[in-house]
Design a protein around this motif. Structure first.
Motif, short mmCIF file in Angstrom:
data_model
loop_
_atom_site.label_atom_id
_atom_site.label_comp_id
_atom_site.label_asym_id
_atom_site.label_seq_id
_atom_site.Cartn_x
_atom_site.Cartn_y
_atom_site.Cartn_z
N PRO A 132 25.05 49.76 36.75
CA PRO A 132 23.66 49.60 36.95
C PRO A 132 22.93 49.73 38.07
O PRO A 132 23.91 49.94 39.29
N ASP A 133 21.61 49.65 38.35
CA ASP A 133 21.17 49.93 39.58
C ASP A 133 21.23 48.61 40.51
O ASP A 133 20.59 47.51 40.11
N VAL A 134 22.46 48.67 41.46
CA VAL A 134 22.52 47.58 42.32
C VAL A 134 22.60 48.20 43.72
O VAL A 134 22.64 49.29 43.97
N ASP A 135 22.75 47.07 44.62
CA ASP A 135 22.65 47.46 46.02
C ASP A 135 24.13 47.67 46.66
O ASP A 135 24.43 47.98 47.70
N LEU A 136 25.11 46.74 45.93
CA LEU A 136 26.39 46.64 46.43
C LEU A 136 27.30 46.63 44.93
O LEU A 136 27.02 45.98 44.07
N VAL A 137 28.42 47.39 45.12
CA VAL A 137 29.40 47.61 44.14
C VAL A 137 30.82 47.05 44.83
O VAL A 137 31.16 47.61 45.89
N VAL A 138 31.42 46.09 44.16
CA VAL A 138 32.83 45.51 44.88
C VAL A 138 33.79 45.84 43.88
O VAL A 138 33.91 45.47 42.49
N LYS B 128 28.03 56.20 43.26
CA LYS B 128 27.17 55.54 44.12
C LYS B 128 27.49 55.61 45.69
O LYS B 128 26.48 55.49 46.54
N ALA B 129 28.86 55.83 45.81
CA ALA B 129 29.03 55.62 47.31
C ALA B 129 28.50 56.94 48.16
O ALA B 129 27.86 56.91 49.16
N ARG B 130 28.43 58.05 47.26
CA ARG B 130 27.97 59.47 47.55
C ARG B 130 26.40 59.22 48.04
O ARG B 130 25.90 59.92 48.95
N LYS B 131 25.78 58.22 47.13
CA LYS B 131 24.23 58.16 47.26
C LYS B 131 23.93 56.87 48.36
O LYS B 131 22.72 56.74 48.66
N GLY B 132 25.01 56.50 49.11
CA GLY B 132 24.93 55.51 49.87
C GLY B 132 24.79 54.11 49.80
O GLY B 132 24.43 53.33 50.52
N VAL B 133 24.79 53.96 48.26
CA VAL B 133 25.01 52.40 47.89
C VAL B 133 26.32 51.82 48.55
O VAL B 133 27.27 52.34 48.76
N LEU B 134 26.12 50.73 48.88
CA LEU B 134 27.13 49.63 49.59
C LEU B 134 28.43 49.70 48.58
O LEU B 134 28.07 49.15 47.40
N VAL B 135 29.69 50.00 49.05
CA VAL B 135 30.81 49.93 48.10
C VAL B 135 31.97 49.19 48.94
O VAL B 135 32.21 49.50 50.12
N MET B 136 32.36 47.93 48.36
CA MET B 136 33.62 47.23 48.99
C MET B 136 34.69 46.97 48.13
O MET B 136 34.54 46.51 47.09
N GLY B 137 35.88 47.22 49.02
CA GLY B 137 37.06 47.19 47.98
C GLY B 137 37.82 46.08 48.99
O GLY B 137 38.22 46.45 50.17
N VAL B 138 38.41 44.99 48.24
CA VAL B 138 39.31 44.02 48.97
C VAL B 138 40.65 44.16 48.26
O VAL B 138 40.74 43.82 47.36
N CYS B 139 41.53 44.21 49.29
CA CYS B 139 42.91 44.34 48.91
C CYS B 139 43.35 45.33 47.82
O CYS B 139 43.29 46.39 48.18
N ASN B 140 43.59 44.84 46.68
CA ASN B 140 43.82 45.78 45.45
C ASN B 140 42.60 46.92 45.59
O ASN B 140 42.78 48.12 45.42
#
Ligand SMILES: NC(=O)CC[C@H](N)C(=O)O
Length: 222
Positions: free
Chosen positions: A40-46, A75-87
Motif C-alpha cells: 500500500p501507499d505508505v511512508d515506512l515499511v518494516v 519502495k526502497a528504490r523510490k526512497g520510501v523508508l524501510v527498516m529491518g530489525v534483527c531477522n
C-alpha cells in the motif's frame, strides 16, 4: 505516518512492532503477507524480527526471495523508508539492500540480553531523535548477529556515515566487526539493526530508550 509491516511464517516480533508503531504514531500499521506482490501507499515499511522459515538455509535467505520483497525493494528504490530489525536486518542483507553479512555469533550461542548502543550517526531519518554519540540501552536476542563486511566495504560505510548504531561500553554481544549494530543504506532511507528498539518503548518494558527511533520517523519528540 502510514506504515506497513511484512509478515512471514516464523516471525515472532511482528506484534511487538505493531504495538510500538501504533502506540507512538497513533495509527495501526497495515500488515502485508509475504505472498502479496504490491504494497500500500505508505511512508515506512518494516520487516520485523523472528525466525522466518525457521532460519533454514541462512537467516533471512528464504524470506528475501518471497514475492513481497520485490515490492519492498521497489519502495526502497523510490526512497520510501524501510527498516529491518534483527531477522528483518538479515532479510535486507540477503536482498542486497544493505552491504555486508551477518554471521553466527562469535560465541556460537544465542544471546538474549540488554546491550549499550552508541548513536554513531544521529543525522539519519531513523536516528535524528537522539543526540550524536548518545548511549542508549537496547535488548538483543539472536544467534546470527555477527556483522561482517570486507575491508573496502567497511571503509566506505564508516567513511560515509552509514554506521547508525555501534555496541558500546564493551557490550558487543556477537563479535561484530567495528562493534557495528546497525547500518543505513548509502541513500539513507534503509536501516537494518540487530537490537530491538520496539522492546524498549515504555515503562512496562523497563525503559523507553527505543522510543526516539520511532519518534524520529514520525518527526515527533520522543
Ligand atoms: N530476534 C530475531 O529476529 C532473531 C533473528 C534470527 N532468527 C537469529 O537468531 O539470528
Amino acid at each position: 505516518m502510514k506504515s506497513a509491516i511484512i509478515q512471514l511464517p516464523g516471525l515472532n516480533r511482528d506484534r511487538d512492532m505493531i504495538a510500538a508503531l501504533t502506540r507512538i504514531s497513533g495509527i495501526a500499521p497495515i500488515t502485508v503477507w509475504q505472498t502479496e506482490t504490491e504494497l500500500p501507499d505508505v511512508d515506512l515499511v518494516v520487516i520485523p524480527g523472528g525466525f522466518s522459515y525457521g532460519d533454514y538455509l541462512r537467516c533471512g535467505a528464504i524470506a528475501a526471495r518471497m514475492p513481497v520483497m520485490q515490492a519492498v525493494a521497489e519502495k526502497a528504490r523510490k526512497g520510501v523508508l524501510v527498516m529491518g530489525v534483527c531477522n528483518g536486518f538479515q532479510v535486507l542483507l540477503e536482498m542486497g539492500l544493505l552491504p555486508g553479512a551477518l554471521m553466527r555469533n562469535a560465541s556460537l550461542k544465542f544471546v538474549c540480553r540488554e546491550v549499550k548502543l552508541e548513536v554513531t550517526n544521529a543525522n539519519t531519518a531513523f536516528t535524528r531523535g537522539y543526540a550524536q554519540g548518545q548511549i542508549i540501552r537496547c535488548p538483543v536476542a539472536h544467534h546470527d548477529g555477527n556483522y561482517f563486511a570486507d575491508d573496502e566495504t567497511l571503509k566506505r560505510i564508516e567513511g560515509e556515515g552509514q554506521v547508525a548504531f555501534r555496541y558500546s561500553e564493551g557490550t558487543n554481544p556477537n563479535g561484530s566487526v567495528n562493534d557495528i549494530a546497525g547500518i543505513v543504506s548509502d541513500s539513507g532511507n534503509v536501516l537494518g539493526m540487530m537490537p530491538h528498539p520496539e522492546n524498549l518503548i515504555e515503562a512496562a518494558h523497563g525503559g523507553d530508550d527505543g522510543r526516539a527511533l520511532f519518534a524520529s520517523l514520525l518527526g515527533k519528540a520522543a
